[in-house]
Design an enzyme around this catalytic site. Structure first.
Site, PDB file in Angstrom:
ATOM      1  N   VAL A 174       0.829  -1.210   0.000  1.00  0.00           N
ATOM      2  CA  VAL A 174       0.000   0.000   0.000  1.00  0.00           C
ATOM      3  C   VAL A 174       0.863   1.260   0.000  1.00  0.00           C
ATOM      4  O   VAL A 174       0.648   2.188  -0.796  1.00  0.00           O
ATOM      5  CB  VAL A 174      -0.951   0.000   1.223  1.00  0.00           C
ATOM      6  CG1 VAL A 174      -1.557   1.373   1.456  1.00  0.00           C
ATOM      7  CG2 VAL A 174      -2.051  -1.012   1.016  1.00  0.00           C
TER       8      VAL A 174
ATOM      9  N   LYS B 103      14.880  -2.746   1.757  1.00  0.00           N
ATOM     10  CA  LYS B 103      13.848  -2.245   0.823  1.00  0.00           C
ATOM     11  C   LYS B 103      14.233  -0.860   0.308  1.00  0.00           C
ATOM     12  O   LYS B 103      14.138  -0.568  -0.880  1.00  0.00           O
ATOM     13  CB  LYS B 103      12.490  -2.117   1.531  1.00  0.00           C
ATOM     14  CG  LYS B 103      11.688  -3.383   1.552  1.00  0.00           C
ATOM     15  CD  LYS B 103      10.265  -3.125   2.039  1.00  0.00           C
ATOM     16  CE  LYS B 103       9.518  -4.433   2.134  1.00  0.00           C
ATOM     17  NZ  LYS B 103       8.157  -4.310   2.614  1.00  0.00           N
TER      18      LYS B 103
ATOM     19  N   GLU C 211      -7.444   2.610   2.546  1.00  0.00           N
ATOM     20  CA  GLU C 211      -7.053   2.354   1.156  1.00  0.00           C
ATOM     21  C   GLU C 211      -7.803   1.141   0.628  1.00  0.00           C
ATOM     22  O   GLU C 211      -7.925   0.142   1.321  1.00  0.00           O
ATOM     23  CB  GLU C 211      -5.533   2.131   1.110  1.00  0.00           C
ATOM     24  CG  GLU C 211      -4.995   1.926  -0.286  1.00  0.00           C
ATOM     25  CD  GLU C 211      -5.426   3.022  -1.249  1.00  0.00           C
ATOM     26  OE1 GLU C 211      -5.126   4.201  -1.001  1.00  0.00           O
ATOM     27  OE2 GLU C 211      -6.086   2.693  -2.254  1.00  0.00           O
ATOM     28  N   PHE C 212      -8.266   1.256  -0.629  1.00  0.00           N
ATOM     29  CA  PHE C 212      -9.050   0.162  -1.223  1.00  0.00           C
ATOM     30  C   PHE C 212      -8.358  -0.480  -2.422  1.00  0.00           C
ATOM     31  O   PHE C 212      -8.964  -1.292  -3.113  1.00  0.00           O
ATOM     32  CB  PHE C 212     -10.426   0.684  -1.654  1.00  0.00           C
ATOM     33  CG  PHE C 212     -11.280   1.130  -0.490  1.00  0.00           C
ATOM     34  CD1 PHE C 212     -12.062   0.223   0.202  1.00  0.00           C
ATOM     35  CD2 PHE C 212     -11.274   2.453  -0.073  1.00  0.00           C
ATOM     36  CE1 PHE C 212     -12.836   0.632   1.283  1.00  0.00           C
ATOM     37  CE2 PHE C 212     -12.036   2.867   1.005  1.00  0.00           C
ATOM     38  CZ  PHE C 212     -12.825   1.953   1.691  1.00  0.00           C
TER      39      PHE C 212
ATOM     40  N   ARG D  79      -6.157  -2.840  -4.866  1.00  0.00           N
ATOM     41  CA  ARG D  79      -5.956  -4.296  -4.879  1.00  0.00           C
ATOM     42  C   ARG D  79      -4.589  -4.606  -5.451  1.00  0.00           C
ATOM     43  O   ARG D  79      -4.191  -3.986  -6.468  1.00  0.00           O
ATOM     44  CB  ARG D  79      -7.008  -4.968  -5.782  1.00  0.00           C
ATOM     45  CG  ARG D  79      -8.418  -4.842  -5.284  1.00  0.00           C
ATOM     46  CD  ARG D  79      -9.406  -5.096  -6.411  1.00  0.00           C
ATOM     47  NE  ARG D  79      -9.230  -4.136  -7.505  1.00  0.00           N
ATOM     48  CZ  ARG D  79      -9.908  -4.167  -8.651  1.00  0.00           C
ATOM     49  NH1 ARG D  79     -10.784  -5.112  -8.870  1.00  0.00           N
ATOM     50  NH2 ARG D  79      -9.699  -3.256  -9.598  1.00  0.00           N
TER      51      ARG D  79
ATOM     52  N   LEU E  66     -17.363 -13.097  -7.791  1.00  0.00           N
ATOM     53  CA  LEU E  66     -18.242 -14.270  -7.895  1.00  0.00           C
ATOM     54  C   LEU E  66     -17.544 -15.398  -8.636  1.00  0.00           C
ATOM     55  O   LEU E  66     -18.217 -16.259  -9.216  1.00  0.00           O
ATOM     56  CB  LEU E  66     -19.538 -13.906  -8.622  1.00  0.00           C
ATOM     57  CG  LEU E  66     -20.673 -13.300  -7.810  1.00  0.00           C
ATOM     58  CD1 LEU E  66     -21.946 -13.245  -8.645  1.00  0.00           C
ATOM     59  CD2 LEU E  66     -20.947 -14.071  -6.516  1.00  0.00           C
TER      60      LEU E  66
ATOM     61  N   CYS F   3      -5.271  -9.256   3.419  1.00  0.00           N
ATOM     62  CA  CYS F   3      -6.359  -8.409   3.944  1.00  0.00           C
ATOM     63  C   CYS F   3      -7.603  -9.174   4.375  1.00  0.00           C
ATOM     64  O   CYS F   3      -7.968  -9.127   5.551  1.00  0.00           O
ATOM     65  CB  CYS F   3      -6.727  -7.349   2.909  1.00  0.00           C
ATOM     66  SG  CYS F   3      -5.411  -6.161   2.675  1.00  0.00           S
TER      67      CYS F   3
HETATM   68  N1  LIG Z   1      -1.944  -5.180   0.673  1.00  0.00           N
HETATM   69  C1  LIG Z   1      -3.118  -4.731   0.266  1.00  0.00           C
HETATM   70  O1  LIG Z   1      -3.621  -5.088  -0.801  1.00  0.00           O
HETATM   71  C2  LIG Z   1      -3.880  -3.727   1.109  1.00  0.00           C
HETATM   72  C3  LIG Z   1      -4.971  -3.043   0.543  1.00  0.00           C
HETATM   73  C4  LIG Z   1      -5.649  -2.118   1.331  1.00  0.00           C
HETATM   74  C5  LIG Z   1      -5.266  -1.900   2.649  1.00  0.00           C
HETATM   75  N2  LIG Z   1      -4.215  -2.594   3.168  1.00  0.00           N
HETATM   76  C6  LIG Z   1      -3.799  -2.303   4.543  1.00  0.00           C
HETATM   77  O2  LIG Z   1      -2.654  -1.462   4.468  1.00  0.00           O
HETATM   78  C7  LIG Z   1      -1.740  -1.763   5.552  1.00  0.00           C
HETATM   79  C8  LIG Z   1      -0.394  -2.119   4.982  1.00  0.00           C
HETATM   80  O3  LIG Z   1      -0.512  -3.294   4.212  1.00  0.00           O
HETATM   81  P1  LIG Z   1       0.662  -3.783   3.241  1.00  0.00           P
HETATM   82  O4  LIG Z   1       0.167  -5.007   2.565  1.00  0.00           O
HETATM   83  O5  LIG Z   1       1.126  -2.645   2.423  1.00  0.00           O
HETATM   84  O6  LIG Z   1       1.776  -4.171   4.327  1.00  0.00           O
HETATM   85  P2  LIG Z   1       3.269  -4.621   4.086  1.00  0.00           P
HETATM   86  O7  LIG Z   1       3.568  -5.616   5.107  1.00  0.00           O
HETATM   87  O8  LIG Z   1       3.472  -4.958   2.636  1.00  0.00           O
HETATM   88  O9  LIG Z   1       4.113  -3.293   4.357  1.00  0.00           O
HETATM   89  C9  LIG Z   1       4.262  -2.690   5.599  1.00  0.00           C
HETATM   90  C10 LIG Z   1       5.589  -1.947   5.577  1.00  0.00           C
HETATM   91  O10 LIG Z   1       5.684  -1.150   6.762  1.00  0.00           O
HETATM   92  C11 LIG Z   1       7.038  -1.171   7.188  1.00  0.00           C
HETATM   93  N3  LIG Z   1       7.093  -0.760   8.592  1.00  0.00           N
HETATM   94  C12 LIG Z   1       6.672  -1.444   9.680  1.00  0.00           C
HETATM   95  N4  LIG Z   1       6.862  -0.707  10.788  1.00  0.00           N
HETATM   96  C13 LIG Z   1       7.394   0.476  10.395  1.00  0.00           C
HETATM   97  C14 LIG Z   1       7.770   1.652  11.073  1.00  0.00           C
HETATM   98  N5  LIG Z   1       7.624   1.774  12.384  1.00  0.00           N
HETATM   99  N6  LIG Z   1       8.274   2.661  10.352  1.00  0.00           N
HETATM  100  C15 LIG Z   1       8.418   2.568   9.019  1.00  0.00           C
HETATM  101  N7  LIG Z   1       8.066   1.478   8.320  1.00  0.00           N
HETATM  102  C16 LIG Z   1       7.557   0.441   9.004  1.00  0.00           C
HETATM  103  C17 LIG Z   1       7.496  -2.576   6.927  1.00  0.00           C
HETATM  104  O11 LIG Z   1       8.896  -2.670   6.850  1.00  0.00           O
HETATM  105  C18 LIG Z   1       6.814  -2.856   5.571  1.00  0.00           C
HETATM  106  O12 LIG Z   1       7.645  -2.524   4.494  1.00  0.00           O
HETATM  107  C19 LIG Z   1      -2.414  -2.885   6.338  1.00  0.00           C
HETATM  108  O13 LIG Z   1      -3.139  -2.318   7.393  1.00  0.00           O
HETATM  109  C20 LIG Z   1      -3.360  -3.515   5.317  1.00  0.00           C
HETATM  110  O14 LIG Z   1      -4.462  -4.143   5.940  1.00  0.00           O
HETATM  111  C21 LIG Z   1      -3.495  -3.496   2.422  1.00  0.00           C
END
Ligand SMILES: NC(=O)c1ccc[n+]([C@@H]2O[C@H](COP(=O)([O-])OP(=O)(O)OC[C@H]3O[C@@H](n4cnc5c(N)ncnc54)[C@H](O)[C@@H]3O)[C@@H](O)[C@H]2O)c1
Length: 430
Positions: free
Chosen positions: A13, A37, A150-151, A153, A252, A262
């Site tokens: 995200v 990263k 955030e929505f 995908r 579906l 998620c």
């Molecule tokens: N992945 C999806 O498709 C999606 C879609 C919508 C919402 N979300 C939500 O968004 C959030 C993030 O999801 P994601 O899949 O991107 O997670 P992710 O695990 O891919 O990324 C999280 C990142 O945050 C970093 N991080 C952790 N602690 C930190 C800190 N204190 N300071 C700086 N960086 C830090 C990690 O190193 C990692 O790179 C979640 O709450 C998820 O539910 C995800």
């Protein structure tokens, strides 16, 4: 107006949001504590697979509008808003673990200026923003906090960010709302709807949306079980049902169940939230149970087709990620199915176009093939577990000559069954 922003967390995200907000014209610094990263990103290498993202990165970095850092520093003082996009994984109880959110808040509030807006983009349980406000107040800090779920995908994240069905903003003050509206103005001028709510409504909306989508998937999967018994065609059924505008075609597709980072965790968190407020959530609990059962049902189907004893059977699994278009294997049904099959003594050969590196960290006792063709060699059964479109274009005639037994179970309904049957395959769908 060009706004200076920080995005905390460069995962699926945060990275997409940071890059695309920079593309919208803002001055963005992406901060992640994962130094590897950030080092990759500084070299224009994406640490995740996300289609189209690489097209935007180099030019934005070169223009100076997009930067990457691994440290919380005085540079944060330049930002008018900080978006928090760190993970919110499930605790053993199912509750969302907010430790990464609060660590980020602790780190950034040492640096940000008094009028900086903290925007929570991670999926967090309702009342989290108010908890953060109380937490800051207890430290005598008066930053504004907003919710902006955030929505997007994975797999279509760039297009989703640029063309969302809606932008959702939860705020408790006008300045915060105005700043967020300004940040998203390049999208709203294209008539993309922007919905404003209070903090708690925005937070809950994200969970309700995901729960509804997950329910659709679990629902059609259960109906597919009935189709199998009755002899009805699931693909035609879901198409006919989905063409009803009140229902909608998306989510579906019959398959091996929902996965990803998620839906599973958000469903568990929603149950915890409901329990906390003493709401009896029967539907959401049923969906969790139904989806939990799904990989076991898939394995039963494999048993039904190749017999009870899986010892020494060679099973080729094509697709490891939780869906096509991503390298994300978190809660992937393919991985779960493989783990069950390994426990039953099967010899598993796997291939995925982009998910191999992540899968190697997770899967034990399987053979990682370097191509789909090599994964299918000498196979007793081929399972298509992720809907990668390249699997449609494999040389199935060549594969037919190299398998031990020409059997395919297409858990995603993506292959051309007539063509495969004409080649001599036994082609099985759910
Ligand atoms: N992945 C999806 O498709 C999606 C879609 C919508 C919402 N979300 C939500 O968004 C959030 C993030 O999801 P994601 O899949 O991107 O997670 P992710 O695990 O891919 O990324 C999280 C990142 O945050 C970093 N991080 C952790 N602690 C930190 C800190 N204190 N300071 C700086 N960086 C830090 C990690 O190193 C990692 O790179 C979640 O709450 C998820 O539910 C995800």
């Amino acid at each position: 107006m060009n706004i200076k922003l920080h995005v905390i967390g460069t995962g699926y995200v945060g990275l997409v949001s940071g890059v695309m907000m920079s593309y919208l014209g803002h001055d963005v610094t992406c901060l992640d504590t994962d130094i590897s990263k950030i080092n990759q990103l500084k070299k224009n290498i994406l640490p995740i697979y996300e289609p189209k993202l690489a097209e935007y990165l180099p030019a934005l970095v070169k223009s100076g509008k997009l930067r990457f850092t691994s440290s919380y520093s005085a540079e944060l003082q330049n930002s008018q808003a900080v978006f928090i996009t760190v993970g919110t994984p499930p605790l053993p109880s199912g509750e969302a673990d907010l430790q990464y959110i609060f660590t980020a808040i602790d780190n950034l509030c040492e640096w940000i200026r008094d009028d900086c807006l903290i925007v929570i983009k991670s999926t967090v349980p309702p009342t989290t923003c108010n908890r953060i406000i109380d937490y800051l107040n207890n430290k005598n800090l008066k930053f504004s906090v907003a919710s902006n779920p955030e929505f997007l995908r994975e797999g279509t994240a760039v297009d989703d960010f640029l063309n969302p069905d809606r932008i959702l903003i939860g705020t408790n003050n006008k300045q915060a709302e105005d700043l967020l509206k300004e940040i998203y103005r390049p999208l709203t001028t294209r008539n993309i709807p922007l919905v404003t709510t209070d903090l708690v409504t925005a937070e809950l909306t994200k969970y309700v949306s995901n729960a509804f989508l997950a329910t659709k998937i679990a629902f059609i999967n259960e109906m597919a079980n009935l189709c199998e018994k009755i002899g009805a065609n699931t693909k035609e059924l879901s198409c006919a049902v989905g063409l009803d505008k009140r229902i909608g075609r998306e989510f579906l597709n019959v398959g091996p169940g929902f996965g990803g980072s998620c839906f599973p965790k958000d469903m568990l968190a929603l149950v915890q939230i409901a329990t906390h407020y003493q709401c009896n959530f029967q539907i959401v609990n049923s969906v969790i149970n139904s989806n939990y059962q799904r990989p076991y049902d898939m394995v039963d189907k494999i048993h039904y087709i190749i017999g009870n004893d899986l010892h020494n059977k060679v099973i080729s699994v094509l697709g490891l990620t939780f869906k096509a278009g991503t390298d994300d294997i978190r809660n992937s049904p393919a991985i779960k199915i493989i783990e069950i099959l390994v426990d039953k003594g099967a010899n598993i050969k796997v291939f995925d176009p982009v998910g191999m590196n992540n899968a190697k960290k997770e899967l034990k006792n399987v053979f990682f093939a370097d191509s789909a063709l090599s994964a299918c060699k000498n196979s007793d059964i081929i399972i298509v577990a992720t809907e990668w479109s390249e699997f449609k274009d494999l040389d199935w005639s060549l594969i037919h000559r190299q398998v031990k037994s020409p059997v395919i179970i297409d858990l995603r309904h993506i292959l051309d069954g007539d063509m495969l049957k004409a080649l001599g395959f036994k082609y099985c769908l759910i």
